[in-house]
Design an enzyme around this catalytic site. Structure first.
Site, mmCIF file in Angstrom:
data_model
loop_
_atom_site.group_PDB
_atom_site.id
_atom_site.type_symbol
_atom_site.label_atom_id
_atom_site.label_comp_id
_atom_site.label_asym_id
_atom_site.label_seq_id
_atom_site.Cartn_x
_atom_site.Cartn_y
_atom_site.Cartn_z
ATOM 1 N N MET A 1 -8.546 2.905 8.787
ATOM 2 C CA MET A 1 -7.719 1.784 8.353
ATOM 3 C C MET A 1 -6.804 1.314 9.496
ATOM 4 O O MET A 1 -6.909 1.779 10.613
ATOM 5 C CB MET A 1 -6.878 2.192 7.137
ATOM 6 C CG MET A 1 -7.677 2.271 5.848
ATOM 7 S SD MET A 1 -6.589 2.689 4.473
ATOM 8 C CE MET A 1 -7.590 2.134 3.076
ATOM 9 N N GLY A 2 -5.914 0.357 9.158
ATOM 10 C CA GLY A 2 -4.992 -0.179 10.145
ATOM 11 C C GLY A 2 -4.877 -1.676 10.083
ATOM 12 O O GLY A 2 -4.062 -2.290 10.743
ATOM 13 N N GLY B 1 0.841 -1.202 0.000
ATOM 14 C CA GLY B 1 0.000 0.000 0.000
ATOM 15 C C GLY B 1 0.873 1.248 0.000
ATOM 16 O O GLY B 1 1.856 1.330 0.728
ATOM 17 N N ARG C 1 -25.943 14.121 17.340
ATOM 18 C CA ARG C 1 -25.837 12.773 16.763
ATOM 19 C C ARG C 1 -24.630 12.018 17.331
ATOM 20 O O ARG C 1 -23.681 12.623 17.839
ATOM 21 C CB ARG C 1 -25.671 12.851 15.236
ATOM 22 C CG ARG C 1 -26.962 13.140 14.483
ATOM 23 C CD ARG C 1 -26.687 13.411 13.030
ATOM 24 N NE ARG C 1 -27.916 13.422 12.233
ATOM 25 C CZ ARG C 1 -27.984 13.922 10.997
ATOM 26 N NH1 ARG C 1 -26.903 14.445 10.434
ATOM 27 N NH2 ARG C 1 -29.124 13.904 10.322
ATOM 28 N N GLN D 1 -6.786 8.334 3.918
ATOM 29 C CA GLN D 1 -5.721 8.212 4.921
ATOM 30 C C GLN D 1 -4.353 7.915 4.301
ATOM 31 O O GLN D 1 -3.330 7.994 4.981
ATOM 32 C CB GLN D 1 -6.086 7.095 5.907
ATOM 33 C CG GLN D 1 -7.365 7.370 6.671
ATOM 34 C CD GLN D 1 -7.946 6.113 7.299
ATOM 35 O OE1 GLN D 1 -7.635 5.753 8.421
ATOM 36 N NE2 GLN D 1 -8.829 5.434 6.543
ATOM 37 N N ASP E 1 -0.184 1.705 8.858
ATOM 38 C CA ASP E 1 -0.712 0.894 9.967
ATOM 39 C C ASP E 1 0.178 0.895 11.206
ATOM 40 O O ASP E 1 -0.276 0.530 12.287
ATOM 41 C CB ASP E 1 -0.891 -0.575 9.514
ATOM 42 C CG ASP E 1 -1.795 -0.699 8.311
ATOM 43 O OD1 ASP E 1 -1.736 -1.759 7.643
ATOM 44 O OD2 ASP E 1 -2.518 0.258 8.016
#
Ligand code: F6P
Length: 348
Positions: free
Chosen positions: A169-170, A11, A162, A275, A127
């Site tokens: 991610m991770g 990635g 709300r 991200q 990550d």
């Protein structure tokens, strides 16, 4: 005269170009040539390379992504690919390789090292789940992006009274969720390391609302798992060449459950590849630059089979064997800092 190859695999993340720039600059200082390998291990299998000059690295320090391209190609899926890769190492007369990547890319690097390929690794991933180093580059930028998103969600959550669920991610480590949750003041943080209980989550949110706070922010890591099923949510069952499925969907599922149980309007946001995009933070630019320069130093001193790593303030060489064979999961001491600010934290 040395000729070294450099590749970026797995990635992408901000900071990759800062490493490439540092590797090229430091190598040229040594009078070496640098061959950029296109699209990670795929490029070395197919013989797709380009000589990197000062022109190629001019202006790339702040640029996200990787000028070399990347892929999730695993040469060890097919012996013919391994043979082609080894042939190309000889064909291009590469004296050494610098592999910039995460657990998968560096796992391939470790195998190739054990087959006699002189190489050095650089730990990359948003990550932050690579053992042996305190930080991977890309992580700080991802945490900054998520923190900004949490800040933005606060204002709309408060205006509409709300609960907002933010999926981040991770993969199977909750570092991004934990650190951005602390930075953004999240009211609950769900990570893969601690299978969550939906009742406890709702009790925590209800306790907060009972104090008069009529909005909440929940940060959930894409790999978070419920206590009962211990099964993570996936977008599809297709697997990449390293066996990873595509995680995703927990945010939407949680939002639906929370709204049903608490009767409070709840929305979800999935940050996804935002991200991984854009310009690296200053921290990541400096860390990536240090990694690139020190990786070339390891090549120069013949310390192969190593990965550059951050330990405290120092950049040190660690065995690839030590780093890529186990996942670096969230330190519970840090997660417990986050718990301080939950209305009704789940006790261990
Ligand atoms: O490993 C980095 C990462 O962004 C993970 O956090 C995420 O699960 C995965 O890559 C996404 O992979 P892809 O970009 O192939 O969809």
């Amino acid at each position: 005269m040395k000729k070294i190859g450099v590749l970026t695999g797995g990635g992408d993340c901000p900071g990759l170009n800062a490493v490439i720039r540092a590797v090229v600059k430091k190598s040229h200082r040594n009078g070496w040539e640098v061959l950029g390998i296109i699209d990670g291990w795929k490029g070395l299998i197919e013989g797709q390379v380009m000589t990197l000059t000062e022109t190629h690295i001019s202006g790339i320090l702040p640029k996200g992504g990787t000028i070399l391209g990347t892929s999730r190609t695993n040469p060890f899926k097919d012996q013919k690919h391994v043979d082609a890769l080894l042939d190309n190492m000889k064909k291009f007369k590469l004296d050494a390789l610098i592999a910039i990547g995460g657990e998968d890319t560096l796992g391939v690097a470790l195998k190739l090292y054990k087959m006699g390929i002189p190489l050095v690794g650089v730990p990359k991933t948003i990550d932050n789940d690579i053992s042996g180093t305190d930080y991977t580059f890309g992580f700080d930028t991802a945490v900054s992006i998520v923190t900004d998103a949490i800040d933005r969600l606060h204002t709309t959550a408060e205006s509409h009274h709300r609960i907002m669920v933010l999926e981040v991610m991770g993969r199977h480590a909750g570092w991004i969720a934990t650190m951005s949750g602390i930075a953004g003041g999240a009211d609950d943080i769900l990570i893969p390391e601690i299978p969550f209980d939906l009742d406890a989550l709702c009790a925590n949110l209800k306790a907060r609302h009972d104090t008069g706070k009529k909005f909440s922010i929940v940060v959930v890591s894409e790999g978070a798992i419920p206590k009962d099923t211990k099964q993570f949510e996936t977008v599809s069952q297709e697997k990449d060449e390293f066996g990873h499925v595509r995680l995703g969907g927990i945010g939407q599922r949680l939002a639906k459950e929370i709204e049903k149980r608490l009767g409070v309007e709840t929305r979800f946001t999935v940050l996804g590849h935002v991200q991984r995009g854009g310009s690296p933070t200053a921290y990541d630019r400096v860390l990536a630059t240090r990694y690139g320069v020190e990786a070339v130093e390891l090549v120069k001193s013949g310390q192969f089979g190593k990965m550059v790593a951050l330990r405290g303030y120092e950049i040190v060489p660690v065995d690839l064997n030590e780093s890529v064979t186990k996942l670096r999961i969230v330190d519970m001491k840090i997660y417990n800092i986050a718990r301080t600010f939950f209305a009704k934290p789940v006790e261990d």
